[in-house]
Design a protein around this motif. Structure first.
Motif, mmCIF file in Angstrom:
data_model
loop_
_atom_site.group_PDB
_atom_site.id
_atom_site.type_symbol
_atom_site.label_atom_id
_atom_site.label_comp_id
_atom_site.label_asym_id
_atom_site.label_seq_id
_atom_site.Cartn_x
_atom_site.Cartn_y
_atom_site.Cartn_z
ATOM 1 N N ASN A 125 0.826 -1.203 0.000
ATOM 2 C CA ASN A 125 0.000 0.000 0.000
ATOM 3 C C ASN A 125 0.860 1.254 0.000
ATOM 4 N N THR A 126 1.945 1.223 0.764
ATOM 5 C CA THR A 126 2.847 2.378 0.804
ATOM 6 C C THR A 126 3.517 2.596 -0.544
ATOM 7 N N ASN A 129 0.640 3.495 -3.390
ATOM 8 C CA ASN A 129 -0.364 4.517 -3.091
ATOM 9 C C ASN A 129 -1.742 3.920 -2.790
ATOM 10 N N HIS A 130 -1.758 2.774 -2.084
ATOM 11 C CA HIS A 130 -2.987 2.102 -1.656
ATOM 12 C C HIS A 130 -3.858 1.627 -2.822
ATOM 13 N N LYS A 131 -3.302 1.598 -4.024
ATOM 14 C CA LYS A 131 -4.034 1.091 -5.183
ATOM 15 C C LYS A 131 -3.552 -0.326 -5.475
ATOM 16 N N HIS A 670 1.531 13.358 -11.616
ATOM 17 C CA HIS A 670 1.335 11.982 -11.151
ATOM 18 C C HIS A 670 2.152 11.006 -11.992
ATOM 19 N N GLN A 674 5.415 8.453 -10.813
ATOM 20 C CA GLN A 674 5.466 7.021 -11.079
ATOM 21 C C GLN A 674 6.795 6.580 -11.678
ATOM 22 N N ASP A 684 8.448 11.771 -1.251
ATOM 23 C CA ASP A 684 7.735 11.843 -2.527
ATOM 24 C C ASP A 684 6.874 13.091 -2.628
ATOM 25 N N GLN A 685 6.257 13.501 -1.504
ATOM 26 C CA GLN A 685 5.380 14.668 -1.570
ATOM 27 C C GLN A 685 6.157 15.950 -1.887
ATOM 28 N N LYS A 688 6.844 15.755 -5.623
ATOM 29 C CA LYS A 688 5.622 16.053 -6.374
ATOM 30 C C LYS A 688 5.339 17.554 -6.377
#
Length: 886
Positions: A125-126, A129-131, A670, A674, A684-685, A688
């Motif tokens: 998940n980490t 991105n929980h996808k 986004h 990736q 990462d934030q 971004k």
């Protein structure tokens, strides 16, 4: 759950190999160059180096990771998925087929990857991105939350068994049958080249093939048959990652983990104490008493703040009739006759499973004894299993290899205060003990360990004449001395003489081992061997890289320090940078210093606020990523190949062009996150937010060009981020130097043995028997300097974590040479030929000079250029005259 150091090394090996693939555009060439640089080229005549790449599954990169039992293969694989997908074109679906050999391992893997509370799922998940969605075969066949839309937007993991793809059973052939539930996938097919002949396009196997998945093969040593290779080919994979403790000969190994690394991290109970006794009565008696002794120690340790441990005995029965259950019930009855509660005993065979739905780690679980033959194979996990007690016929060779690995896992992955709780135990009663030992060694090897990881003691009488397989073990004689002959006890017809078993099954508080000489001997042996094993680990870690001891079937060329230089080299302890920390830190040394890490220098770095001026005018329009390559007819296979950005037709372009600019920036940012990869310790934030600021300054046309050539733009952005981080780290470094928070202290010792990989020329006065490869200018420099009378020896410093690095603000600065003069001056020498990218030379030179200044009067750092030198650097003639005087 964080990665252990050796697990991080495995992921670094994978990333490095992928870099070689990207550079060579061919995974065979990349594999051979990867190993050639690491241990030297393959030489079939001398059997040195790693054998060439085995192209078992055409069109897919096929790599293998060797990790011993209890080394965390599944957790490594979870992290490896991010490394793998970062190497692919971001337009590729993130689909994974996770293959396992057995149904129990399938359930265990599926449950762990699906459980939001499990560390494996939390890590996925980490990273994604929980996808993340995890599927069983039944979910896929029914199309349960499985459609083209969700697959395109998430990481999809299909947990399947080998049997479901080998298609021998009727119920398993559904994977190859027409399936209307999956018909919508056919609308996304870019052609029909992936469709298996004679199989409907809607069949699940063709849907999977259309996704060109990454394939994780757990326990891959079970997938080496021709049928298994066909199974892998049927999946049309882009990448296959094998996970195993025992790679087969046709495995493409890219990383190996030594048993020593697991022991260092307290993940395994080593060494294994192997104790051969007179008869099975003693095996049962001492297994029961040893279990009770361990449980008493565990209980006492818990009262002092330790974790809960309930040591378990695995009784290994050997069937004497066709009805296995008779034998198992017989052993169970022996235990019941000793007043052991029935709830403490469980049977696990191929036909009887009393462990189903039993949580052996639960504190309210009463199980202390498990009876089996070899049903507890790979995939069965219970760190509380401590003792393997074999009740095979006394005159038979004991086959323990199938379940030996089940007692090796260390509870809670930590070293326990009581030494006896850090070891595992095998109790046998075989007159063919030395044949049995071969099976124990085989079992250790199947778990990824070796003959060095056990210690044995034999109480049975040695026969006057022994067969070759029954010869005394020199290692054991060294540890225990020659075995003393003792009389053999006679077994009763019923094998177990219950009148000789004296066991108190009551409270732990009433347990007393006084008078049990064998148990006392086992305890003493275990403690002595534990101490000796720990000392051996320290010595081996100090003298050689354990990685190189794990290469199967390969002779690694190792080179020692020359005997004439051993004394001088042993006195060298190269200074390194240390950070002063508060005295109450968990990681402090005796003087409150810890090795300086780059992350410390970047603690206050806010990338999102840095300048965004980047020149995108000089972009390389060519890059290499995974795409599809036409082979013959309508067949396409995934390849690492060149992508021409100008021709990239991304289906998202039209969608992004039609969106408002704010949405365009969000979508493109986004996409960059990736593909930009890990830039730790920068969050990462922050990356971004920084990328969004760059994109906000672009026109619509520039945004579309950025999206169409995102890999080239990505490289420019990463380069800019590195420069900004380096500048910040450099300022922080010198600030901490000036305030006295960074100090220099002796730390790095030269290894006694090196594995240089490709060898350099044999130039006089080298420290080691052979030194590593070097370029022409490096060779010219060291050849000239070695002729100086006052130069005692030189060494070609190794890179990639194998040599000495200046741990300052420049990451991974490995000076090219270390030189010692006869007056005791130690020189670090960095060479810069005209063919090199010297963009960071000023920063490296500045760092090296400050290191030498702080290290003391006997240390120097020089940077030598061929022609185009920078300020405060030297050319060859100048440096030769300087060193001549040192």
């Amino acid at each position: 759950m964080e990665l252990k150091p050796f697990q991080r090394n495995v992921l670094q090996d994978l990333e490095t190999y992928l870099q070689y693939v990207q550079e060579d555009k061919d995974y065979k060439t990349a594999f051979e160059r990867y190993w050639g640089d690491r241990i030297g080229p393959y030489n079939p005549i001398e059997s040195t180096g790693m054998k060439p790449y085995q192209d078992n599954v055409k069109g897919a990169v096929h790599a293998c990771i060797k990790v011993p039992t209890a080394g965390g293969k599944t957790f490594i694989a979870c992290n490896a998925l991010k490394t793998l997908f970062d190497a692919f074109d971001s337009r590729k679906s993130q689909a994974v087929v996770w293959l396992v050999p057995w149904s129990n391992l399938l359930d265990q893997t599926y449950n762990n990857l699906s459980d939001p509370e499990h560390p494996y799922r939390q890590k996925l998940n980490t990273l994604f991105n929980h996808k993340v969605e995890v599927y069983k075969k039944e979910d896929l066949l029914q199309g349960s939350n499985f459609n083209p839309t969700v697959v395109r937007e998430q990481l999809s993991i299909f947990v399947l068994s080998f049997a479901s793809l080998r298609a021998r059973k009727k119920e398993d052939r559904k994977v190859f049958e027409e399936n209307g539930q999956l018909a919508q996938f056919t609308q996304t097919y870019s052609g029909d080249g992936h469709i298996l002949e004679g199989v409907d396009e809607t069949a699940l196997i063709n849907v999977i093939r259309s996704l060109h998945p990454v394939v994780i093969v757990d326990e891959s040593h079970n997938a080496e048959s021709e049928l298994s290779v066909d199974m892998l080919n049927n999946l049309n994979p882009a990448f296959i990652l094998d996970l195993t403790a025992t790679p087969k000969d046709n495995s493409n190994i890219i990383s190996l983990v030594s048993a020593i690394e697991l022991k260092k991290e307290h993940m395994v109970k080593l060494p294994v104490i192997v104790y051969n006794q007179h008869d099975k009565t003693e095996v049962v008696n001492n297994a029961l008493h040893l279990q009770r002794k361990l449980e008493t120690l565990a209980s006492a340790e818990r009262e002092n703040g330790g974790r809960y441990i309930r040591p378990i005995v695995l009784f290994q029965a050997q069937p004497r009739t066709k009805d296995d259950n008779v034998t198992f019930e017989k052993i169970k009855q022996w235990l019941l006759d000793l007043n052991i509660p029935e709830a403490h005993i469980k049977i696990k065979t191929a036909n009887k499973n009393e462990l189903k739905d039993v949580d052996l780690m639960a504190e309210d679980c009463p199980v202390r004894y498990i009876i089996t033959i070899n049903a507890l194979k790979e995939g069965w996990d219970c760190p509380f299993a401590y003792i393997l007690a074999s009740l095979a016929d006394k005159t038979s060779v004991v086959d323990v290899e199938q379940i030996l690995g089940r007692v090796l896992r260390q509870p809670y992955v930590q070293k326990h205060d009581t030494p006896l709780l850090n070891l595992s135990y095998v109790l046998t009663a075989s007159s063919k003990f030395y044949d049995t030992l071969q099976n124990i060694i085989k079992g250790l090897q199947e778990a990824g360990f070796s003959e060095h990881d056990y210690r044995k003691k034999d109480l049975q009488e040695e026969l006057p004449t022994t067969k070759a397989s029954e010869q005394p073990d020199p290692l054991a004689e060294l540890a225990f001395g020659p075995d003393e002959p003792e009389s053999l006890a006679t077994e009763t017809e019923d094998d177990i003489d219950r009148s000789r078993i004296h066991f108190n099954s009551g409270d732990l508080a009433d347990f007393d081992t006084t008078g049990n000489k064998i148990l006392e001997d086992i305890e003493q042996t275990a403690i002595e061997e534990s101490d000796a094993f720990e000392e051996k680990l320290k010595q081996q870690i100090d003298t050689s890289d354990p990685f190189f001891n794990e290469l199967p079937g390969t002779i690694v060329k190792q080179y020692r320090i020359k005997e004439i230089f051993e004394a001088e080299a042993s006195r060298i302890a190269l200074p390194q940078f240390f950070l002063e920390v508060p005295k109450n830190t968990l990681f402090e040394t005796g003087d409150g210093l810890v090795p300086l890490g780059r992350e410390t220098l970047l603690e206050g770095f806010k990338l999102s606020t840095q300048n965004t001026e980047i020149n995108f005018d000089t972009l390389d329009s060519e890059l290499y990523k995974v795409d599809l390559e036409k082979t013959r007819g309508k067949e396409y296979v995934p390849k690492f190949m060149k992508l021409d950005n100008a021709r990239v037709k991304d289906p998202l372009v039209e969608y992004i062009v039609s969106a408002p600019k704010e949405r365009q920036i969000k979508e493109i940012a986004h996409q960059f996150i990736q593909i930009i990869g890990n830039m730790a310790p920068i969050p990462d934030q922050e990356i971004k937010a920084y990328i969004k600021r760059i994109l906000e300054g672009m026109t619509n046309d520039q945004l579309m060009d950025c999206f169409a050539r995102k890999y080239s733009y990505k490289d420019k952005i990463k380069q800019k981020i590195r420069v900004l981080a380096d500048d910040y780290a450099e300022k922080e470094f010198f600030k901490k130097i000036d305030t006295g928070k960074i100090k220099v202290q002796s730390g790095y010792k030269l290894p006694k043995i090196i594995v240089p990989g490709k060898l350099g020329p044999d130039i006089m006065k080298s420290l080691y028997e052979r030194e590593a490869n070097m370029n022409r200018f490096e060779e010219k420099v060291i050849d000239s300097l070695a002729a100086l009378d006052n130069l005692l020896f030189w060494h070609r410093n190794l890179e990639r974590g194998k040599g000495f690095a200046l741990n300052g603000y420049k990451s991974n600065h490995y000076p090219d040479f270390l030189i010692l003069t006869r007056r005791g001056t130690i020189i670090l020498l960095e060479t810069k030929g005209d063919d090199r990218d010297n963009s960071d030379s000023i920063a490296k030179n500045k760092l090296g000079k400050r290191w030498a200044q702080l290290a003391g009067p006997n240390y120097r750092y020089f940077m030598v250029f061929d022609n185009n030198k920078i300020e405060d650097a030297r050319n060859l003639d100048e440096i030769r005259e300087i060193i001549k005087e040192l």
